[in-house]
Scaffold this motif. Structure first.
Motif, PDB file in Angstrom:
ATOM      1  N   UNK A  41      65.373   2.946  32.097  1.00  0.00           N
ATOM      2  CA  UNK A  41      64.848   4.284  32.236  1.00  0.00           C
ATOM      3  C   UNK A  41      64.626   4.571  33.721  1.00  0.00           C
ATOM      4  N   UNK A  42      64.526   5.843  34.034  1.00  0.00           N
ATOM      5  CA  UNK A  42      64.297   6.250  35.425  1.00  0.00           C
ATOM      6  C   UNK A  42      63.332   7.424  35.453  1.00  0.00           C
ATOM      7  N   UNK A  43      62.848   7.690  36.639  1.00  0.00           N
ATOM      8  CA  UNK A  43      61.880   8.768  36.828  1.00  0.00           C
ATOM      9  C   UNK A  43      62.253   9.546  38.085  1.00  0.00           C
ATOM     10  N   UNK A  44      62.047  10.853  38.040  1.00  0.00           N
ATOM     11  CA  UNK A  44      62.295  11.711  39.199  1.00  0.00           C
ATOM     12  C   UNK A  44      60.990  11.857  39.966  1.00  0.00           C
ATOM     13  N   UNK A  45      61.055  11.632  41.266  1.00  0.00           N
ATOM     14  CA  UNK A  45      59.884  11.746  42.131  1.00  0.00           C
ATOM     15  C   UNK A  45      60.201  12.664  43.300  1.00  0.00           C
ATOM     16  N   UNK A  46      59.151  13.302  43.813  1.00  0.00           N
ATOM     17  CA  UNK A  46      59.311  14.215  44.946  1.00  0.00           C
ATOM     18  C   UNK A  46      58.318  13.837  46.030  1.00  0.00           C
ATOM     19  N   UNK A  47      58.752  13.905  47.278  1.00  0.00           N
ATOM     20  CA  UNK A  47      57.850  13.656  48.400  1.00  0.00           C
ATOM     21  C   UNK A  47      57.183  14.972  48.755  1.00  0.00           C
ATOM     22  N   UNK A  48      55.834  15.059  48.645  1.00  0.00           N
ATOM     23  CA  UNK A  48      55.164  16.338  48.859  1.00  0.00           C
ATOM     24  C   UNK A  48      55.285  16.881  50.279  1.00  0.00           C
ATOM     25  N   UNK A  49      55.361  16.028  51.268  1.00  0.00           N
ATOM     26  CA  UNK A  49      55.439  16.490  52.648  1.00  0.00           C
ATOM     27  C   UNK A  49      56.840  16.902  53.055  1.00  0.00           C
ATOM     28  N   UNK A  50      57.829  16.199  52.556  1.00  0.00           N
ATOM     29  CA  UNK A  50      59.203  16.452  52.969  1.00  0.00           C
ATOM     30  C   UNK A  50      59.991  17.243  51.940  1.00  0.00           C
ATOM     31  N   UNK A  51      59.510  17.286  50.697  1.00  0.00           N
ATOM     32  CA  UNK A  51      60.188  18.035  49.656  1.00  0.00           C
ATOM     33  C   UNK A  51      61.401  17.346  49.073  1.00  0.00           C
ATOM     34  N   UNK A  52      61.706  16.165  49.532  1.00  0.00           N
ATOM     35  CA  UNK A  52      62.872  15.418  49.062  1.00  0.00           C
ATOM     36  C   UNK A  52      62.629  14.891  47.655  1.00  0.00           C
ATOM     37  N   UNK A  53      63.643  14.939  46.794  1.00  0.00           N
ATOM     38  CA  UNK A  53      63.545  14.458  45.425  1.00  0.00           C
ATOM     39  C   UNK A  53      64.493  13.277  45.244  1.00  0.00           C
ATOM     40  N   UNK A  54      64.017  12.239  44.541  1.00  0.00           N
ATOM     41  CA  UNK A  54      64.835  11.066  44.243  1.00  0.00           C
ATOM     42  C   UNK A  54      64.654  10.672  42.785  1.00  0.00           C
TER      43      UNK A  54
ATOM     44  N   UNK B 225      62.177   2.972  36.694  1.00  0.00           N
ATOM     45  CA  UNK B 225      60.750   2.831  36.402  1.00  0.00           C
ATOM     46  C   UNK B 225      60.143   1.621  37.105  1.00  0.00           C
ATOM     47  N   UNK B 226      60.928   0.570  37.256  1.00  0.00           N
ATOM     48  CA  UNK B 226      60.429  -0.680  37.837  1.00  0.00           C
ATOM     49  C   UNK B 226      59.972  -0.512  39.285  1.00  0.00           C
ATOM     50  N   UNK B 227      60.529   0.462  40.008  1.00  0.00           N
ATOM     51  CA  UNK B 227      60.142   0.649  41.410  1.00  0.00           C
ATOM     52  C   UNK B 227      59.344   1.937  41.637  1.00  0.00           C
ATOM     53  N   UNK B 228      59.128   2.716  40.588  1.00  0.00           N
ATOM     54  CA  UNK B 228      58.432   3.987  40.721  1.00  0.00           C
ATOM     55  C   UNK B 228      57.036   3.806  41.308  1.00  0.00           C
ATOM     56  N   UNK B 229      56.316   2.785  40.881  1.00  0.00           N
ATOM     57  CA  UNK B 229      54.945   2.567  41.375  1.00  0.00           C
ATOM     58  C   UNK B 229      54.933   2.368  42.892  1.00  0.00           C
ATOM     59  N   UNK B 230      55.957   1.704  43.411  1.00  0.00           N
ATOM     60  CA  UNK B 230      56.056   1.507  44.857  1.00  0.00           C
ATOM     61  C   UNK B 230      56.204   2.852  45.576  1.00  0.00           C
ATOM     62  N   UNK B 231      57.031   3.714  45.038  1.00  0.00           N
ATOM     63  CA  UNK B 231      57.206   5.048  45.629  1.00  0.00           C
ATOM     64  C   UNK B 231      55.903   5.846  45.544  1.00  0.00           C
ATOM     65  N   UNK B 232      55.260   5.807  44.385  1.00  0.00           N
ATOM     66  CA  UNK B 232      54.020   6.556  44.180  1.00  0.00           C
ATOM     67  C   UNK B 232      52.939   6.089  45.153  1.00  0.00           C
ATOM     68  N   UNK B 233      52.885   4.783  45.413  1.00  0.00           N
ATOM     69  CA  UNK B 233      51.884   4.268  46.349  1.00  0.00           C
ATOM     70  C   UNK B 233      52.150   4.742  47.780  1.00  0.00           C
ATOM     71  N   UNK B 234      53.364   5.219  48.035  1.00  0.00           N
ATOM     72  CA  UNK B 234      53.719   5.727  49.359  1.00  0.00           C
ATOM     73  C   UNK B 234      53.634   7.249  49.437  1.00  0.00           C
TER      74      UNK B 234
END
Length: 109
Positions: free
Chosen positions: A1-14, A18-27
């Protein structure tokens, strides 16, 4: 499975596994549509957009004067922040001066 994430400051979406989503969220990355993390409330930087800087200034009662360019807006915010820090330091000094020099918490000599 995968998840879509967005960087609030830069607006970039990736899209990340799921296994690495927590790492992105912590950043600072968020699920699109969710509120920005508390870190967004930290000190503004050059990576912020003009609209974000103006919103930050408005939320924090910072007068931007006639600043319209990103660099000028950021400078006004930084000036306001440094003057606020000076005010806090002055208040701490005044509080310390209000305590008598011989105050020892009631201990007998």
């Amino acid at each position: 499975m995968s998840i879509t994430l967005k960087h609030p400051g830069k607006g970039r979406t990736v899209v990340v596994p799921d296994a690495v989503a927590e790492s992105y969220i912590s950043q600072g990355w968020v699920v699109p549509g969710s509120p920005a993390p508390a870190e967004q409330d930290s000190a503004p930087s050059k990576s912020w957009k003009v609209d974000e800087l103006k919103a930050y200034a408005d939320e924090n009662g910072i007068d931007l004067g006639d600043a319209t360019k990103k660099a000028d807006i950021l400078a006004a915010i930084e000036t306001a922040a440094s003057s606020e820090e000076d005010d806090d330091a002055d208040a701490d000094d005044a509080e310390a001066a209000a305590v008598p020099a011989d105050a020892d918490g009631g201990a007998d000599d």
